[in-house]
Scaffold this active site. Structure first.
Site, PDB file in Angstrom:
ATOM      1  N   LYS A 234      44.388  45.860  46.992  1.00 28.80           N
ATOM      2  CA  LYS A 234      45.742  45.968  47.279  1.00 28.80           C
ATOM      3  C   LYS A 234      46.485  47.168  46.365  1.00 28.80           C
ATOM      4  O   LYS A 234      45.615  47.483  45.493  1.00 28.80           O
ATOM      5  CB  LYS A 234      46.443  44.804  47.195  1.00 28.80           C
ATOM      6  CG  LYS A 234      45.889  43.689  47.994  1.00 28.80           C
ATOM      7  CD  LYS A 234      46.799  42.496  48.017  1.00 28.80           C
ATOM      8  CE  LYS A 234      46.375  41.476  49.032  1.00 28.80           C
ATOM      9  NZ  LYS A 234      47.101  39.988  48.800  1.00 28.80           N
TER      10      LYS A 234
ATOM     11  N   TYR B 147      49.515  40.618  58.550  1.00 19.48           N
ATOM     12  CA  TYR B 147      49.893  39.290  57.974  1.00 19.48           C
ATOM     13  C   TYR B 147      50.448  38.470  59.003  1.00 19.48           C
ATOM     14  O   TYR B 147      51.405  37.752  58.726  1.00 19.48           O
ATOM     15  CB  TYR B 147      50.834  39.796  56.920  1.00 19.48           C
ATOM     16  CG  TYR B 147      49.960  39.888  55.398  1.00 19.48           C
ATOM     17  CD1 TYR B 147      49.149  39.051  55.006  1.00 19.48           C
ATOM     18  CD2 TYR B 147      50.094  41.313  55.016  1.00 19.48           C
ATOM     19  CE1 TYR B 147      48.396  39.152  53.990  1.00 19.48           C
ATOM     20  CE2 TYR B 147      49.410  41.426  53.547  1.00 19.48           C
ATOM     21  CZ  TYR B 147      48.522  40.612  53.119  1.00 19.48           C
ATOM     22  OH  TYR B 147      47.784  40.591  52.167  1.00 19.48           O
TER      23      TYR B 147
ATOM     24  N   PHE C 170      57.666  34.813  52.327  1.00 19.45           N
ATOM     25  CA  PHE C 170      56.960  35.824  51.638  1.00 19.45           C
ATOM     26  C   PHE C 170      56.267  36.948  52.733  1.00 19.45           C
ATOM     27  O   PHE C 170      55.883  37.702  52.065  1.00 19.45           O
ATOM     28  CB  PHE C 170      55.872  35.263  50.687  1.00 19.45           C
ATOM     29  CG  PHE C 170      54.742  34.515  51.434  1.00 19.45           C
ATOM     30  CD1 PHE C 170      53.841  35.342  52.118  1.00 19.45           C
ATOM     31  CD2 PHE C 170      54.813  33.248  51.617  1.00 19.45           C
ATOM     32  CE1 PHE C 170      52.650  34.718  52.759  1.00 19.45           C
ATOM     33  CE2 PHE C 170      53.934  32.590  52.312  1.00 19.45           C
ATOM     34  CZ  PHE C 170      52.913  33.211  52.771  1.00 19.45           C
TER      35      PHE C 170
ATOM     36  N   ARG D  84      35.690  34.953  48.594  1.00 19.12           N
ATOM     37  CA  ARG D  84      36.678  34.196  48.462  1.00 19.12           C
ATOM     38  C   ARG D  84      36.749  33.420  46.943  1.00 19.12           C
ATOM     39  O   ARG D  84      37.724  33.322  46.189  1.00 19.12           O
ATOM     40  CB  ARG D  84      37.194  33.212  49.578  1.00 19.12           C
ATOM     41  CG  ARG D  84      37.497  33.817  50.868  1.00 19.12           C
ATOM     42  CD  ARG D  84      38.774  34.062  51.086  1.00 19.12           C
ATOM     43  NE  ARG D  84      39.488  32.944  51.113  1.00 19.12           N
ATOM     44  CZ  ARG D  84      41.009  33.110  51.562  1.00 19.12           C
ATOM     45  NH1 ARG D  84      41.424  34.245  51.827  1.00 19.12           N
ATOM     46  NH2 ARG D  84      41.756  31.966  51.363  1.00 19.12           N
TER      47      ARG D  84
ATOM     48  N   THR E 135      44.655  31.981  45.461  1.00 22.09           N
ATOM     49  CA  THR E 135      45.867  33.157  46.006  1.00 22.09           C
ATOM     50  C   THR E 135      46.771  33.386  44.774  1.00 22.09           C
ATOM     51  O   THR E 135      47.184  34.474  44.666  1.00 22.09           O
ATOM     52  CB  THR E 135      46.475  32.487  47.142  1.00 22.09           C
ATOM     53  OG1 THR E 135      45.580  32.004  48.107  1.00 22.09           O
ATOM     54  CG2 THR E 135      47.408  33.286  47.684  1.00 22.09           C
TER      55      THR E 135
ATOM     56  N   ARG F 243      40.873  37.503  40.543  1.00 20.93           N
ATOM     57  CA  ARG F 243      42.502  37.513  40.260  1.00 20.93           C
ATOM     58  C   ARG F 243      42.771  36.730  38.760  1.00 20.93           C
ATOM     59  O   ARG F 243      43.589  37.105  38.380  1.00 20.93           O
ATOM     60  CB  ARG F 243      43.075  36.339  41.249  1.00 20.93           C
ATOM     61  CG  ARG F 243      43.362  37.361  42.663  1.00 20.93           C
ATOM     62  CD  ARG F 243      43.636  36.210  43.909  1.00 20.93           C
ATOM     63  NE  ARG F 243      43.834  37.084  45.282  1.00 20.93           N
ATOM     64  CZ  ARG F 243      43.596  36.404  46.371  1.00 20.93           C
ATOM     65  NH1 ARG F 243      43.298  35.234  46.403  1.00 20.93           N
ATOM     66  NH2 ARG F 243      43.875  37.038  47.409  1.00 20.93           N
TER      67      ARG F 243
ATOM     68  N   ASN G 244      48.467  40.065  43.718  1.00 21.67           N
ATOM     69  CA  ASN G 244      47.194  39.343  43.539  1.00 21.67           C
ATOM     70  C   ASN G 244      46.136  40.397  43.687  1.00 21.67           C
ATOM     71  O   ASN G 244      44.866  39.759  44.036  1.00 21.67           O
ATOM     72  CB  ASN G 244      47.397  38.095  44.212  1.00 21.67           C
ATOM     73  CG  ASN G 244      47.361  38.158  45.691  1.00 21.67           C
ATOM     74  OD1 ASN G 244      47.701  39.251  46.242  1.00 21.67           O
ATOM     75  ND2 ASN G 244      47.360  37.200  46.490  1.00 21.67           N
TER      76      ASN G 244
ATOM     77  N   HIS H 129      42.398  41.160  48.745  1.00 20.39           N
ATOM     78  CA  HIS H 129      42.782  40.667  50.145  1.00 20.39           C
ATOM     79  C   HIS H 129      41.214  40.083  50.372  1.00 20.39           C
ATOM     80  O   HIS H 129      40.324  41.078  50.395  1.00 20.39           O
ATOM     81  CB  HIS H 129      43.451  41.136  51.142  1.00 20.39           C
ATOM     82  CG  HIS H 129      42.951  40.474  52.619  1.00 20.39           C
ATOM     83  ND1 HIS H 129      43.751  39.370  52.776  1.00 20.39           N
ATOM     84  CD2 HIS H 129      42.151  40.884  53.565  1.00 20.39           C
ATOM     85  CE1 HIS H 129      43.224  39.044  54.203  1.00 20.39           C
ATOM     86  NE2 HIS H 129      42.309  39.824  54.462  1.00 20.39           N
TER      87      HIS H 129
ATOM     88  N   GLU I 186      40.114  41.373  61.545  1.00 20.06           N
ATOM     89  CA  GLU I 186      40.569  42.557  60.233  1.00 20.06           C
ATOM     90  C   GLU I 186      39.890  43.656  60.335  1.00 20.06           C
ATOM     91  O   GLU I 186      40.145  44.729  60.153  1.00 20.06           O
ATOM     92  CB  GLU I 186      40.651  41.685  58.883  1.00 20.06           C
ATOM     93  CG  GLU I 186      41.713  40.667  58.938  1.00 20.06           C
ATOM     94  CD  GLU I 186      41.644  39.700  57.747  1.00 20.06           C
ATOM     95  OE1 GLU I 186      40.761  39.512  57.109  1.00 20.06           O
ATOM     96  OE2 GLU I 186      42.408  38.447  57.736  1.00 20.06           O
TER      97      GLU I 186
HETATM   98  P1  GTP Z   1      44.917  37.079  51.462  1.00 20.59           P
HETATM   99  O1  GTP Z   1      43.467  37.295  50.986  1.00 20.59           O
HETATM  100  O2  GTP Z   1      45.642  38.134  50.684  1.00 20.59           O
HETATM  101  O3  GTP Z   1      45.075  36.966  52.682  1.00 20.59           O
HETATM  102  O4  GTP Z   1      45.430  35.803  50.222  1.00 20.59           O
HETATM  103  P2  GTP Z   1      45.077  34.357  50.463  1.00 20.59           P
HETATM  104  O5  GTP Z   1      44.289  34.195  51.914  1.00 20.59           O
HETATM  105  O6  GTP Z   1      44.492  34.015  49.380  1.00 20.59           O
HETATM  106  O7  GTP Z   1      46.572  33.859  50.920  1.00 20.59           O
HETATM  107  P3  GTP Z   1      47.521  33.941  52.187  1.00 20.59           P
HETATM  108  O8  GTP Z   1      46.688  34.356  53.203  1.00 20.59           O
HETATM  109  O9  GTP Z   1      47.772  32.283  52.347  1.00 20.59           O
HETATM  110  O10 GTP Z   1      48.679  34.632  51.768  1.00 20.59           O
HETATM  111  C1  GTP Z   1      48.545  36.126  52.151  1.00 20.59           C
HETATM  112  C2  GTP Z   1      49.179  36.935  51.063  1.00 20.59           C
HETATM  113  O11 GTP Z   1      50.765  36.683  50.737  1.00 20.59           O
HETATM  114  C3  GTP Z   1      48.630  36.552  49.580  1.00 20.59           C
HETATM  115  O12 GTP Z   1      47.675  37.003  49.364  1.00 20.59           O
HETATM  116  C4  GTP Z   1      50.135  37.190  48.876  1.00 20.59           C
HETATM  117  O13 GTP Z   1      49.813  38.503  48.681  1.00 20.59           O
HETATM  118  C5  GTP Z   1      51.236  36.722  49.817  1.00 20.59           C
HETATM  119  N1  GTP Z   1      51.665  35.399  49.634  1.00 20.59           N
HETATM  120  C6  GTP Z   1      51.257  34.071  49.813  1.00 20.59           C
HETATM  121  N2  GTP Z   1      51.942  33.324  49.519  1.00 20.59           N
HETATM  122  C7  GTP Z   1      53.004  33.763  48.695  1.00 20.59           C
HETATM  123  C8  GTP Z   1      54.259  33.417  47.894  1.00 20.59           C
HETATM  124  O14 GTP Z   1      54.461  32.027  47.800  1.00 20.59           O
HETATM  125  N3  GTP Z   1      55.192  34.417  47.433  1.00 20.59           N
HETATM  126  C9  GTP Z   1      54.562  35.637  47.461  1.00 20.59           C
HETATM  127  N4  GTP Z   1      55.395  36.652  46.717  1.00 20.59           N
HETATM  128  N5  GTP Z   1      53.691  36.002  48.104  1.00 20.59           N
HETATM  129  C10 GTP Z   1      52.730  35.153  48.829  1.00 20.59           C
HETATM  130 MG    MG Z   2      44.660  34.815  53.688  1.00 20.12          MG
END
Ligand code: GTP
Ligand code: MG
Length: 149
Positions: free
Chosen positions: A9, A49, A57, A85, A91, A102, A112, A115, A126
């Site tokens: 990112k 997303y 968010f 992962r 996350t 992370r 974070n 992705h 993706e």
């Molecule tokens: P990705 O690999 O980026 O998809 O992350 P993930 O699969 O571990 O998490 P998820 O798909 O649930 O969320 C996608 C992204 O949204 C996260 O990586 C964060 O960048 C963002 N995100 C998720 N939850 C929050 C939150 O509560 N607050 C904020 N600011 N960002 C969030």
């Molecule tokens: Mg995700």
């Protein structure tokens, strides 16, 4: 062989962490199948997303990945989706194990740094969002015989 989509990112690129993070996947033994530096536009960001559309968010996360260049990658290997992962950590970097990516390099959920696809279906979706089929390469890599039987 399984493939996953990983993205460094904007914060990872801006903070000079790209080489360090890519190196972790190389050293693990995974094979790089595609890589590009790009700046994500609004349509692609929202598509990426879309499962989070409607959540509080969503808009900040879309803006975050559009804010500066990212490095999009396809990595290949045995169980690469779940292992990547695990290497990434939770996350929310505040909850990510200290040895994870992370956990090592980030502290807040809004930044974070990486992705990774969470299933075979999302990996396929993706990869096709970010790469044309001919950009994802198949090749023999030296030393594969030392990674598994
Ligand atoms: P990705 O690999 O980026 O998809 O992350 P993930 O699969 O571990 O998490 P998820 O798909 O649930 O969320 C996608 C992204 O949204 C996260 O990586 C964060 O960048 C963002 N995100 C998720 N939850 C929050 C939150 O509560 N607050 C904020 N600011 N960002 C969030
Ligand atoms: Mg995700």
């Amino acid at each position: 062989m399984e493939r996953t989509f990983l993205m460094l990112k904007p914060d990872a690129v801006q903070r000079g962490l790209s080489g360090e993070i890519i190196s972790r996947f190389e050293k693990k033994g995974f094979k790089l199948a595609a890589l590009k530096l790009l700046q994500v536009g609004r349509n692609l960001a929202e598509e990426h997303y879309k499962e989070h559309k409607g959540k509080v968010f969503f808009e900040p996360t879309v803006r975050y990945i559009m804010s500066s260049p990212v490095i999009a990658m396809v990595w290949e290997g045995k169980n690469v989706i779940s292992l990547a992962r695990e290497m990434m950590g939770a996350t929310n970097p505040a909850n990510a194990g200290p040895g994870s990516i992370r956990g090592s390099y980030a502290m807040d959920i809004s930044r974070n740094i990486i992705h990774g696809s969470d299933s075979v279906e999302s990996a396929e979706r993706e990869i096709s969002l970010y790469f044309h089929p001919e950009e994802v390469l198949t090749y023999k890599k030296a030393g594969e015989e030392w990674l598994s039987e």
